[in-house]
Motif scaffolding. Structure first.
Motif, PDB file in Angstrom:
ATOM      1  N   ARG A   1       0.824  -1.216   0.000  1.00 23.66           N
ATOM      2  CA  ARG A   1       0.000   0.000   0.000  1.00 23.66           C
ATOM      3  C   ARG A   1       0.860   1.268   0.000  1.00 23.66           C
ATOM      4  O   ARG A   1       0.386   2.338   0.371  1.00 23.66           O
TER       5      ARG A   1
ATOM      6  N   ASN B   1       2.518   4.611  -1.083  1.00 24.29           N
ATOM      7  CA  ASN B   1       2.087   5.688  -1.974  1.00 24.29           C
ATOM      8  C   ASN B   1       0.701   5.391  -2.548  1.00 24.29           C
ATOM      9  O   ASN B   1      -0.240   5.258  -1.798  1.00 24.29           O
ATOM     10  N   ASN B   2       0.580   5.243  -3.876  1.00 25.22           N
ATOM     11  CA  ASN B   2      -0.759   5.060  -4.453  1.00 25.22           C
ATOM     12  C   ASN B   2      -1.119   3.594  -4.688  1.00 25.22           C
ATOM     13  O   ASN B   2      -2.144   3.295  -5.321  1.00 25.22           O
TER      14      ASN B   2
ATOM     15  N   ARG C   1      -2.666   0.052  -4.278  1.00 23.45           N
ATOM     16  CA  ARG C   1      -3.956  -0.321  -3.706  1.00 23.45           C
ATOM     17  C   ARG C   1      -3.960  -1.790  -3.297  1.00 23.45           C
ATOM     18  O   ARG C   1      -4.562  -2.628  -3.967  1.00 23.45           O
TER      19      ARG C   1
ATOM     20  N   GLY D   1      -1.436   8.206 -10.586  1.00 21.30           N
ATOM     21  CA  GLY D   1      -1.929   8.765  -9.326  1.00 21.30           C
ATOM     22  C   GLY D   1      -3.032   7.932  -8.712  1.00 21.30           C
ATOM     23  O   GLY D   1      -2.925   6.706  -8.586  1.00 21.30           O
ATOM     24  N   ALA D   2      -4.127   8.601  -8.350  1.00 23.96           N
ATOM     25  CA  ALA D   2      -5.257   7.907  -7.736  1.00 23.96           C
ATOM     26  C   ALA D   2      -5.914   6.919  -8.683  1.00 23.96           C
ATOM     27  O   ALA D   2      -6.614   5.997  -8.251  1.00 23.96           O
ATOM     28  N   ASP D   3      -5.702   7.098  -9.974  1.00 25.90           N
ATOM     29  CA  ASP D   3      -6.283   6.184 -10.967  1.00 25.90           C
ATOM     30  C   ASP D   3      -5.326   5.054 -11.317  1.00 25.90           C
ATOM     31  O   ASP D   3      -5.562   4.301 -12.271  1.00 25.90           O
TER      32      ASP D   3
ATOM     33  N   ASP E   1      -5.256  18.318   3.049  1.00 23.48           N
ATOM     34  CA  ASP E   1      -6.069  17.635   2.034  1.00 23.48           C
ATOM     35  C   ASP E   1      -5.872  18.275   0.664  1.00 23.48           C
ATOM     36  O   ASP E   1      -5.760  17.584  -0.352  1.00 23.48           O
TER      37      ASP E   1
ATOM     38  N   THR F   1      -4.315  16.061  -6.604  1.00 21.00           N
ATOM     39  CA  THR F   1      -3.633  16.166  -7.888  1.00 21.00           C
ATOM     40  C   THR F   1      -4.086  17.458  -8.565  1.00 21.00           C
ATOM     41  O   THR F   1      -5.042  18.112  -8.122  1.00 21.00           O
TER      42      THR F   1
ATOM     43  N   GLN G   1      -7.759  17.253  -9.500  1.00 23.71           N
ATOM     44  CA  GLN G   1      -8.677  17.396  -8.365  1.00 23.71           C
ATOM     45  C   GLN G   1      -8.721  18.838  -7.876  1.00 23.71           C
ATOM     46  O   GLN G   1      -9.790  19.361  -7.553  1.00 23.71           O
TER      47      GLN G   1
ATOM     48  N   TYR H   1      -1.046  13.872 -12.536  1.00 23.89           N
ATOM     49  CA  TYR H   1      -1.029  12.979 -11.385  1.00 23.89           C
ATOM     50  C   TYR H   1      -0.224  13.521 -10.210  1.00 23.89           C
ATOM     51  O   TYR H   1      -0.306  12.994  -9.099  1.00 23.89           O
TER      52      TYR H   1
ATOM     53  N   ALA I   1       0.895  15.445  -6.967  1.00 19.34           N
ATOM     54  CA  ALA I   1       0.217  16.110  -5.856  1.00 19.34           C
ATOM     55  C   ALA I   1       0.780  17.516  -5.701  1.00 19.34           C
ATOM     56  O   ALA I   1       1.976  17.745  -5.899  1.00 19.34           O
TER      57      ALA I   1
END
Length: 754
Positions: free
Chosen positions: A12, A14-15, A17, A415-417, A602, A607, A610, A634, A636
């Protein structure tokens, strides 16, 4: 007993999953995926870190206290892990005493050779070392050059002391250091220094031997007189420059000039070492030679005592040649090497090792390599595997992918994707897979048919820097130009040094570190951070300083850095996450203030995509959109700039320059670190820059960029002394027909034309 696989469960970092993965041992596994998909998080931040952490735990407490302390990565378990050797792209670094020869230990072999076979002998091996008092030149202490005060920069001869003739820091009119000269009684403070007698000038610059009484607010003091040259040399040059403040160091650079040492002529060694020769050459002569030539010279040594030593040195030199670095010389300073050259030198150091059962980890080893040289790299990776090692490679190059025994494709996006394994298996299976990598492996980009017409030309005449051989070439205006050629052919010299010197108006966007503090982030670099602070301050009714980790809001434990930095002096520095703020950088009280339910932490974790939805400020959205255009969506907003790769730094710089029109952009290998899908995004951006009225010149090996360029300047035909010539200039279509260009050969291969 069959070798067990490396098994990762629930990673898990960094990004990632909850990634679970099985990696075969004694095989070459290539990790691929778009930038930010999680490749490095698996390979470097999980596997490499845990291997090093567990290895360090096997040592005694005495040693552990002196070794880097690695935090356990966020992973449920890693089984069957072996010792990891990381060969990354971090700059080789070192100082002015670190050269290719010292880094590879080849210099040590040459010193032994001369101590046994040199005539006349200078003594033991240390007598041939420029890093040892026994061998170093007394004039430059083994550096090969001297740094001296440039008197004409330090003194305005048209002015008097009273008018501010002394320009060095601290010598402004009225300062106590200025009084050392003005109140000495030896100079007319109203007379221009240019009218001083020879004796007065000599006294001002180099005088000593008497005291001067200086009156100050706190009383009168006697100070020993010291000429400005001697004083500056003592305070700024004859000391460890690492202790100087940045401002003082900049001043030193501004008032000094470097010159080849007059004692040794830049050879670094003393007279005895330079007098010792083998076949008419001294050790400095051999170190100046290209490695490929040095191999031949050492092969001619025929002496019962010296031949075994020469053979051992040749073996190491052959490794350099075999990996495509035969154009380097042993006296090349390591600080001048590119990231790719540095990484390949690190690889060579491990080839002589007889250790097996290790895990070698490489970070995009094809960076900076022409397709011709990638084959040599692949041979090296295969050799490491065949000696019983596991080889893990983070890579995008299809030619490196082709030799993989196993492939792990990360994604699906960044990134988150990202952070998921979207494919694992063979290269053949990846070509059929429905992933970004699979689709791009199946696709073959074609040569574009319509080339833009130049609006004019930017000439370079008689370029002869480094290995360039009087090159005359003109770069077209208003088109996309790719400068190609094998490593060491002179591309960067021609573009980044000669062309930019001839046309200083060009906007240079390279991969060097961004000139900013260690606290800088994409948000601060783009000028977004001020808006973030103002929005939170307005909502909370407090000072904007509270929302700056560099000011009132910063965590006291780590001073707003988010990490504790430990300098071990004799090893690489170590960083650990701050235990108080847990890496957030801010005090807890800052996090209570929220905008639309989000704290400042936050927002900095968002990114660019976002954050663009979060802010309604049009200027902020425009700056964030620039990140999207250069393929950095991507990133941050609060990610430290020091954590970015060279390619990411280059694209971040480019994001701040997209508003220009009528400019000439110079880029150095902009596809570095880019997945094949990201290359499409970058080339589309370069096309938009040209269509907006700009000219783009990029040093590049990527064939997709070559195929989309309007004009090609190809250097070569090879590297080092066999390069530095203009091989071709014209359109990519015309390049295809060139019979001798290495770039033409691989362009034809890429297009399936032989």
């Amino acid at each position: 007993m069959p070798e067990q696989d490396i098994v990762i469960t629930g990673a898990r970092e960094n990004n990632l999953r909850g990634v679970s993965l099985t990696i075969p041992k004694n095989r070459i596994t290539v990790f691929t995926g778009v930038s930010g998909s999680g490749k490095s998080s698996v390979v470097f931040d999980t596997i490499a870190v845990e291997s090093q952490r567990q290895l360090n735990e096997t040592f005694t407490s005495y040693l552990r206290n002196r070794l880097p302390k690695y935090e356990r990565p966020h992973v449920d378990a890693i089984d069957e892990l072996s010792v990891a050797i990381v060969v990354d792209q971090k700059p080789v670094g070192g100082n002015v005493r670190s050269t290719v020869g010292t880094m590879t230990d080849i210099n040590a072999g040459l010193r032994v050779l001369f101590s046994r076979h040199g005539t006349p002998s200078a003594g033991p091996a240390t007598a041939y070392s420029f890093n040892d008092p026994a061998g170093m030149c007394p004039g430059c202490d083994g550096i090969g050059r001297t740094v001296e005060l440039d008197v004409d920069r330090a003194v305005d001869w048209s002015k008097s002391l009273a008018e501010g003739a002394l320009l060095l820091p601290g010598l402004s009119t009225g300062s106590w250091e200025w009084k050392l000269y003005a109140e000495s009684g030896h100079f007319d403070v109203a007379k221009p220094l240019g009218e001083y007698t020879e004796a007065e000038r000599e006294l001002l610059l180099y005088g000593s031997g008497f005291a001067v009484r200086i009156d100050m607010k706190s009383g009168s003091f006697d100070m020993q007189f010291e000429g400005i040259v001697n004083r500056f040399t003592r305070l700024s040059l004859k000391r460890d420059t690492g202790t100087l403040s940045q401002r003082r160091q900049e001043a030193v650079d501004r008032f000094t000039a470097q010159r080849a040492c007059q004692t040794c002529g830049g050879a670094r060694l003393n007279g005895a070492a330079l007098a010792s020769r083998i076949d008419g050459r001294n050790i400095a002569d051999l170190c100046r030679m290209e490695v490929s030539d040095l191999v031949e010279v050492l092969g001619r040594i025929d002496d019962p005592v010296a031949t075994p030593v020469a053979a051992a040195v040749r073996e190491r030199l052959d490794r350099l040649v075999g990996i495509g670095l035969g154009y380097l010389s042993l006296d090349r300073e390591t600080t001048t090497l590119s990231g790719g050259e540095g990484q390949r030198l690190k690889m060579v150091r491990h080839l002589g090792s007889s250790l097996t059962g290790l895990t070698f980890i490489f970070d995009e080893p094809s960076v900076g390599l022409h397709p011709r040289d990638v084959g040599r790299l692949n041979d090296l990776l295969v050799r490491l595997r065949d000696r019983g090692n596991t080889v893990l490679v983070v890579e995008h190059d299809p030619d490196v992918l082709a030799i993989a025994d196993h492939v792990v494709d990360m994604g699906p996006r960044a990134g988150a994707d990202g952070g998921r394994v979207v494919f694992e298996g063979s290269v053949a299976a990846l070509r059929d897979a429905d992933t970004l990598t699979g689709r791009h492996l199946r696709r073959r980009a074609e040569l574009k048919e319509d080339f833009r017409t130049p609006r004019g030309w930017l000439p370079v005449r008689g370029a002869s820097l480094h290995n360039l051989k009087g090159v005359d070439v003109s770069f077209p205006v208003g088109v996309l130009t790719a400068v190609t050629g094998v490593a060491g052919s002179g591309k960067s010299t021609l573009v980044s040094e000669v062309f930019t010197a001839a046309h200083p108006e060009a906007v240079v966007i390279d991969q060097s570190a961004i000139v900013a503090s260690s606290r800088s982030t994409p948000a601060s670099f783009l000028g977004v951070m001020d808006t973030v602070r103002k929005v939170f301050a307005r909502t909370a009714g407090v000072s904007p300083k509270l929302f700056s980790f560099n000011s009132a809001g910063g965590c006291e434990e780590c001073s707003g850095r988010g990490v504790i930095h430990t300098d071990l002096a004799f090893m690489d520095p170590v960083t650990t996450v701050c235990p108080r703020c847990e890496g957030r950088r801010f005090k807890d009280e800052v996090l209570r203030h929220r905008v639309a339910g989000r704290s400042v932490v936050d927002v900095l974790g968002m990114t660019a995509a976002q954050a663009a939805e979060f802010f309604d400020d049009e200027a902020v959205r425009r700056k964030l959109a620039a990140l999207d255009e250069v393929g950095l969506t991507y990133l941050a907003l609060g990610q430290p700039l020091s954590s970015l790769s060279g390619g990411e730094r280059q694209r971040l710089k480019l994001a701040t320059q997209l508003h220009r029109t009528g400019s000439t952009y110079v880029l150095d290998e902009p596809t570095t670190g880019l997945h094949m899908a990201d290359v499409d995004t970058l080339v589309a951006l370069l096309d938009r820059l040209v269509d907006a009225g700009n000219s783009v010149v990029c040093v590049e090996h990527n064939m997709d960029v070559v195929k989309r360029a309007d004009w090609i300047v190809d250097l070569g035909p090879d590297g080092g002394k066999n390069g530095g010539e203009l091989v071709f200039e014209g359109t990519p279509a015309e390049l295809l027909e060139h019979p001798k260009s290495f770039t033409a050969r691989y362009l034809r291969r890429d297009l399936g034309r032989g």
